[in-house]
Design an enzyme around this catalytic site. Structure first.
Site, PDB file in Angstrom:
ATOM      1  N   GLU A  86       0.842  -1.193   0.000  1.00 38.00           N
ATOM      2  CA  GLU A  86       0.000   0.000   0.000  1.00 38.00           C
ATOM      3  C   GLU A  86       0.883   1.251   0.000  1.00 38.00           C
ATOM      4  O   GLU A  86       1.822   1.377   0.785  1.00 38.00           O
ATOM      5  CB  GLU A  86      -0.888  -0.037   1.245  1.00 38.00           C
ATOM      6  CG  GLU A  86      -1.902   1.076   1.353  1.00 38.00           C
ATOM      7  CD  GLU A  86      -2.819   0.914   2.563  1.00 38.00           C
ATOM      8  OE1 GLU A  86      -3.789   1.676   2.685  1.00 38.00           O
ATOM      9  OE2 GLU A  86      -2.555   0.006   3.403  1.00 38.00           O
TER      10      GLU A  86
ATOM     11  N   LYS B  23      -9.306   2.011  -2.693  1.00 39.29           N
ATOM     12  CA  LYS B  23      -9.663   1.412  -1.400  1.00 39.29           C
ATOM     13  C   LYS B  23     -11.074   1.828  -1.001  1.00 39.29           C
ATOM     14  O   LYS B  23     -11.433   3.003  -1.054  1.00 39.29           O
ATOM     15  CB  LYS B  23      -8.647   1.882  -0.354  1.00 39.29           C
ATOM     16  CG  LYS B  23      -8.739   1.234   1.005  1.00 39.29           C
ATOM     17  CD  LYS B  23      -7.579   1.738   1.868  1.00 39.29           C
ATOM     18  CE  LYS B  23      -7.508   1.092   3.225  1.00 39.29           C
ATOM     19  NZ  LYS B  23      -6.345   1.584   4.004  1.00 39.29           N
TER      20      LYS B  23
ATOM     21  N   TYR C 112      -9.835   5.001  12.976  1.00 37.59           N
ATOM     22  CA  TYR C 112      -9.642   4.623  14.369  1.00 37.59           C
ATOM     23  C   TYR C 112      -8.141   4.488  14.621  1.00 37.59           C
ATOM     24  O   TYR C 112      -7.340   4.487  13.688  1.00 37.59           O
ATOM     25  CB  TYR C 112     -10.347   3.289  14.669  1.00 37.59           C
ATOM     26  CG  TYR C 112      -9.886   2.148  13.792  1.00 37.59           C
ATOM     27  CD1 TYR C 112      -8.768   1.385  14.125  1.00 37.59           C
ATOM     28  CD2 TYR C 112     -10.575   1.835  12.618  1.00 37.59           C
ATOM     29  CE1 TYR C 112      -8.342   0.350  13.309  1.00 37.59           C
ATOM     30  CE2 TYR C 112     -10.147   0.799  11.801  1.00 37.59           C
ATOM     31  CZ  TYR C 112      -9.036   0.058  12.158  1.00 37.59           C
ATOM     32  OH  TYR C 112      -8.606  -0.968  11.339  1.00 37.59           O
TER      33      TYR C 112
ATOM     34  N   CYS D 242      -5.687  -3.432   2.040  1.00 44.76           N
ATOM     35  CA  CYS D 242      -5.638  -3.438   3.504  1.00 44.76           C
ATOM     36  C   CYS D 242      -7.002  -3.537   4.193  1.00 44.76           C
ATOM     37  O   CYS D 242      -7.545  -4.622   4.334  1.00 44.76           O
ATOM     38  CB  CYS D 242      -4.871  -2.209   3.996  1.00 44.76           C
ATOM     39  SG  CYS D 242      -4.145  -2.431   5.642  1.00 44.76           S
TER      40      CYS D 242
ATOM     41  N   SER E  15       0.158  -2.138   7.065  1.00 43.22           N
ATOM     42  CA  SER E  15      -0.386  -2.531   8.368  1.00 43.22           C
ATOM     43  C   SER E  15       0.696  -2.385   9.434  1.00 43.22           C
ATOM     44  O   SER E  15       1.655  -3.156   9.450  1.00 43.22           O
ATOM     45  CB  SER E  15      -0.878  -3.983   8.305  1.00 43.22           C
ATOM     46  OG  SER E  15      -1.372  -4.414   9.558  1.00 43.22           O
TER      47      SER E  15
ATOM     48  N   LYS F  98      -0.079  -8.637  17.204  1.00 47.88           N
ATOM     49  CA  LYS F  98      -1.018  -8.362  16.113  1.00 47.88           C
ATOM     50  C   LYS F  98      -1.161  -9.565  15.189  1.00 47.88           C
ATOM     51  O   LYS F  98      -2.212  -9.786  14.589  1.00 47.88           O
ATOM     52  CB  LYS F  98      -0.568  -7.145  15.306  1.00 47.88           C
ATOM     53  CG  LYS F  98      -1.615  -6.665  14.299  1.00 47.88           C
ATOM     54  CD  LYS F  98      -1.237  -5.330  13.709  1.00 47.88           C
ATOM     55  CE  LYS F  98      -2.364  -4.749  12.860  1.00 47.88           C
ATOM     56  NZ  LYS F  98      -2.028  -3.411  12.332  1.00 47.88           N
TER      57      LYS F  98
ATOM     58  N   THR G  37      15.121   8.839  27.106  1.00 50.60           N
ATOM     59  CA  THR G  37      15.194   7.433  27.513  1.00 50.60           C
ATOM     60  C   THR G  37      14.030   6.977  28.385  1.00 50.60           C
ATOM     61  O   THR G  37      14.030   5.850  28.866  1.00 50.60           O
ATOM     62  CB  THR G  37      16.511   7.177  28.267  1.00 50.60           C
ATOM     63  OG1 THR G  37      16.570   8.006  29.429  1.00 50.60           O
ATOM     64  CG2 THR G  37      17.708   7.479  27.375  1.00 50.60           C
TER      65      THR G  37
ATOM     66  N   GLU H 128       6.674   5.632  33.171  1.00 49.42           N
ATOM     67  CA  GLU H 128       7.028   6.965  33.661  1.00 49.42           C
ATOM     68  C   GLU H 128       6.237   8.040  32.922  1.00 49.42           C
ATOM     69  O   GLU H 128       5.738   8.997  33.530  1.00 49.42           O
ATOM     70  CB  GLU H 128       8.523   7.202  33.471  1.00 49.42           C
ATOM     71  CG  GLU H 128       9.402   6.291  34.307  1.00 49.42           C
ATOM     72  CD  GLU H 128      10.868   6.377  33.929  1.00 49.42           C
ATOM     73  OE1 GLU H 128      11.695   5.863  34.705  1.00 49.42           O
ATOM     74  OE2 GLU H 128      11.174   6.952  32.865  1.00 49.42           O
TER      75      GLU H 128
ATOM     76  N   LYS I 141       2.088  17.061  29.759  1.00 49.71           N
ATOM     77  CA  LYS I 141       3.480  16.688  29.510  1.00 49.71           C
ATOM     78  C   LYS I 141       3.593  15.795  28.282  1.00 49.71           C
ATOM     79  O   LYS I 141       4.470  15.974  27.432  1.00 49.71           O
ATOM     80  CB  LYS I 141       4.058  15.941  30.719  1.00 49.71           C
ATOM     81  CG  LYS I 141       4.397  16.780  31.914  1.00 49.71           C
ATOM     82  CD  LYS I 141       5.131  15.913  32.940  1.00 49.71           C
ATOM     83  CE  LYS I 141       5.504  16.696  34.174  1.00 49.71           C
ATOM     84  NZ  LYS I 141       6.271  15.859  35.138  1.00 49.71           N
TER      85      LYS I 141
END
Length: 578
Positions: A44, A128, A134, A164, A191, A197, A428, A433, A549
């Protein structure tokens, strides 16, 4: 004797590089033709790269892509490859704007298309039908849907073509494949990778094969594109769902397979199915059969590691950064990031900086030293104590403000070296976190790419152990010091600090975050799973308050169902009623 030899080209396009991507298509088509292929299919948007996002609203981009497809057909013929039919994905347009609903607001002017090239021209196009809207996808806003199934007849075999999402949705064009009585269904895809998946994708392909009574050939893109990474994993299954051929994950590959689809019939086609017949050209029908490749999926942890490595490599290479730089604290997160970077672009292009403060432990410095020696990266020390004191004294900073000043000083050092020497700064921090805001904005959050952005803390440790074990299995030095893995995590912004001073144990924290972020569960639902009510309320509050943030954080590769970023769009200003 094979009836049809199919080649699936699993390519890694650079978005927008129409010329470079086209050269790669010609190269692989030549390789497929030399292997005796009767039909070649690319992924695609293989000409433009994917996803093109709002480039789909730029008429000049669409016109250039359309013209490039036409020119590609001529170039294939000029290269002596005109007899071989080539299916290639691309954006098409510009068209008259589609009107969205009754508002009369003009919207899409493009289509997500596949063209069939042969004999120096575009002989057919397919658009397509189902436009996903989504997760990371926003295609309904930028594309005009197609409304017709395309079937090409080649060597007495009818080959249906989908793109797809058309395969994922019940009804629509996939339901017409059986009506059209096709013998082969070719699906071109972009994809993105997600953990596990394949547990959904492969069963879908096999189910569609049995539903449509066709051989299904699924070709996918590979490579990193900003915060997405495509894993390839192209596959061909027979009418009963058995795997006939499979390409490896996370690398470019030309998958060539001999097929024996059912012969074309004279079935009456409905009005919404169009069939064209291709010339067989000078195809050799007496070629000997070939053995098909059937790649095996690696261990789950290796898949995740390979995905992040590829995402970082492509972000660096496609954006033409010469090198990367990151802070090395001696902790697990920076150690894993450094190992990923070395695997992605080579240790000689990785620059690590130890930035000890007056609170830094001796083992933090020695662990960073050990890591640098194990990996063989460039390494320097820039102490921050003398830089922090003037700010503290002039501004009178104490407590949290003083702690954050240390992190921001380190950020200034990394960004200064980046500006001076041209490195890409890697931040990092991990997903746990980032979720609870356990990072200093403009401090340890600075950087252009976050390899661990979608990796929870417990998984960081798991990946570290896997990478060391993998090195040992190859007779190599494990890259990550054992002490970085085993010691309690700490930001070391005050004496004796550990992460668990303010957070629950990471196994509990990650389980709550999984339920709240990926599962979308309410506080009551999470408590029902057996967690303490006060802990759940505190953690979910931290998650909600840290949205501002995260909105400013660096991008990083998506590996889960719900990654921070365009995968999860929530308001910053939000006061929950519960």
């Amino acid at each position: 004797m094979p009836r049809l030899r199919l080649a699936l080209a699993q390519t890694n396009p650079v978005l927008g590089d129409l010329e470079g991507n086209s050269r790669e298509i010609i190269r692989l088509t030549r390789e497929a033709a030399e292997a005796g292929s009767d039909l070649v299919a690319f992924g695609e948007m293989a000409i433009s790269g994917y996803p093109i996002e709002d480039l789909a609203m730029r008429p000049s981009f669409l016109a250039a892509a359309h013209e490039r497809v036409d020119r590609l057909a001529l170039e294939l013929a000029e290269a002596g490859l005109g007899d071989v039919p080539v299916i290639v994905g691309h954006p098409d347009g510009p068209f008259e704007p589609r009107l969205l609903g009754t508002s009369n607001a003009p919207t899409a002017i493009a289509q997500n298309a596949a063209s069939v090239l042969q004999g120096g021209r575009v002989v057919a196009r397919y658009a397509k039908h189902h436009l996903p809207n989504y997760s990371v996808f926003d295609e309904y806003r930028i594309f005009i849907p197609g409304d017709e199934l395309l079937v090409i007849r080649l060597k007495g075999i009818d080959v249906a073509l989908l793109i797809c999402e058309d395969l994922w949705r019940d009804g629509g064009p996939v339901s017409r494949v059986l009506t059209a009585d096709a013998g082969l269904l070719v699906v071109i895809n972009g994809s993105p990778y997600e953990r596990d998946k394949d547990e959904v994708r492969l069963p879908l392909v096999t189910r569609r094969a049995t539903e449509t009574d066709t051989i299904v050939a699924y070709v996918n893109l590979v490579g990193g594109q900003d915060d997405l990474v495509f894993d390839g994993d192209s596959v061909v299954v027979d009418r009963d769902g058995g795997i006939l051929a499979r390409a490896p994950q996370f690398r470019e590959h030309l998958l060539v397979v001999d097929l024996e689809p059912e012969a074309a019939t004279h079935a009456q086609l409905p009005d919404d199915v169009r069939r064209i017949e291709l010339s067989p050209g000078a195809l050799d029908s007496a070629k000997p059969s070939i053995a098909a490749d059937v790649a095996e999926l690696p261990d789950d942890r290796q898949q995740i590691w390979d995905a992040i490595v590829l995402a970082l490599r492509d972000y660096v290479e496609k954006n033409r950064f010469p090198s990367v730089i990151l802070g090395l604290s001696g902790g697990i997160d920076s150690a894993v990031c450094a190992a990923i970077a070395a695997d992605a672009i080579g240790a000689e292009r990785v620059f690590g900086v130890s930035m000890p403060s007056r609170w830094s432990s001796d083992h933090s410095r020695s662990d960073a030293d050990d890591l640098a020696e194990r990996i063989g990266l460039h390494y320097r020390t820039e102490a921050i104590a003398d830089l922090v004191i003037p700010f503290e004294n002039q501004l009178g900073l104490t407590d949290i403000a003083a702690e954050n000043l240390q992190a921001r000083t380190r950020g200034v050092i990394l960004m200064g070296l980046s500006n001076q020497e041209g490195h890409l700064v890697l931040t990092t921090g991990n997903k746990s976190e980032l979720a609870v805001g356990y990072s200093t904005i403009y401090g340890d959050s600075v950087g252009g790419f976050a390899p661990l952005k979608d990796v929870p803390k417990m998984l960081v440790w798991e990946l570290a152990r896997w990478r060391n074990s993998h090195a040992e299995s190859l007779g190599l030095t494990p890259p990550i010091p054992e002490n970085s893995i085993s010691k309690p995590p700490s930001a070391e912004l005050r004496p004796g600090q550990t992460d668990q001073d303010s957070l629950p144990d990471y196994d509990e924290l990650d389980a709550i975050l999984e339920a709240y972020i990926n599962g979308g569960l309410s506080i009551a639902d999470i408590v029902e799973l057996g967690f303490d009510t006060a802990t759940v309320q505190r953690i979910t509050t931290l998650v909600d308050r840290a949205e501002w943030k995260r909105r400013q954080s660096a991008i990083g590769p998506k590996i889960s169902r719900t990654a921070f970023g365009r995968d999860r769009r929530l308001p910053i200003t939000y006061r929950p009623s519960l």
